[in-house]
Design an enzyme around this catalytic site. Structure first.
Site: not given
Ligand code: NAI
Length: 252
Positions: A36, A89, A154, A158, A189
């Site tokens: 991360d 992810n 976005y 995706k 989240t």
């Molecule tokens: P989140 O914001 O809780 O987690 C995302 C994590 O990615 C964070 O810990 C952040 O520090 C890390 N991150 C961001 N940019 C980064 C980089 N350049 N290098 C390394 N780490 C990085 O969000 P969530 O919801 O857990 O998202 C995870 C995945 O799920 C994402 O790809 C998001 O697009 C996808 N997603 C989430 C949905 C939702 O409703 N929460 C719905 C559909 C997809």
């Protein structure tokens, strides 16, 4: 223990879905590299796994950077002894239309959401090939399948993840590497709260709207994690190139 002796890399491992999946993979016996941007939060997840008796390391990295990806893989190989599973992810969202989106924001969204997966696959596929196979899971989104409002970069990114997954599955299936996408709907989240903030909406009202689907609630990160565990494990041995939807029924 469906993942005994497996070594897994989880990017965005400190966030909602990434943390839950890191814990779930470790609970099935995998050793996990929690990757991360947020070093402290990644270390906390790795520590949580170790405290529960599992094996985990934390690696601070920007997944859009090729040197960082190469370091993540080298460190995982050195510290865990291999890489059998990768959960690509990490992701970010910008809630803007084409008119409102700056070129810099567009490039950053594609860097984190799309280029990261290309870079990871570029460098990890040869390792999996040499090991006789592996499982790669990429986080897409319902909006990568259907589109959505005020999130142009976005949705485009995706959509790219979903189709890149199919192309990767075709190229590397003969080497025993399975590649699938998991496509969540609204999951509880930090990302959803960030979206409410970006849209200047009340968080509670935004989250209530996210529950407007057949199952009448948002998803929990652990529910996406279980889908990823299945795709990572041999239970899904004949599944590749698929776009698995985990969204409580209907995303539009
Ligand atoms: P989140 O914001 O809780 O987690 C995302 C994590 O990615 C964070 O810990 C952040 O520090 C890390 N991150 C961001 N940019 C980064 C980089 N350049 N290098 C390394 N780490 C990085 O969000 P969530 O919801 O857990 O998202 C995870 C995945 O799920 C994402 O790809 C998001 O697009 C996808 N997603 C989430 C949905 C939702 O409703 N929460 C719905 C559909 C997809």
């Amino acid at each position: 223990m469906r993942l005994e002796n497996k070594k897994a890399i989880v990017t965005g491992g400190a966030g909602g879905i990434g943390r839950a999946t890191s814990l779930a993979l470790a609970a099935e016996g995998a050793a996990v590299a929690v990757v991360d941007l947020n070093a402290e939060a990644a270390e906390a997840v790795a520590e949580e796994i170790r405290a529960a008796g599992g094996t985990a390391i934390a690696i601070a990295a920007d997944v859009a950077s090729e040197p960082d990806i190469e370091r993540v893989i080298a460190t995982s190989l050195q510290e865990l002894g291999g890489v059998n599973v990768v959960f690509n992810n990490a992701g970010i969202i910008r809630r803007t239309t084409a008119v409102e989106t700056t070129v810099e924001e567009w490039d950053r969204v594609f860097g984190v959401n799309v280029r990261s997966i290309f870079l990871m696959c570029k460098h990890v596929v040869p390792i999996m090939e040499a090991a006789g196979g592996g499982s790669i899971i990429n986080t897409g989104s319902g909006w990568g399948l259907k589109g959505g409002g005020q999130a142009l970069s976005y949705c485009a990114s995706k959509g790219a993840v979903v189709n890149m997954t199919r192309a990767l599955a075709i190229d590397h299936g003969p080497a025993g590497i399975r590649v699938n996408s998991v496509n969540p709907g609204d999951v509880n989240t930090g990302m959803l709260r960030d979206e409410a903030r970006q849209l200047a909406q009340d968080t509670d009202a935004f989250l209530a709207e996210a529950a407007d689907r057949p199952l009448r609630r948002m998803g929990e990160p652990s529910e996406v994690a279980q889908a990823v565990v299945w795709l990572a494990s041999d239970d899904s041995s004949y599944v590749t190139g698929s776009a698995l939807v985990v969204d409580g029924g209907g995303i539009a």
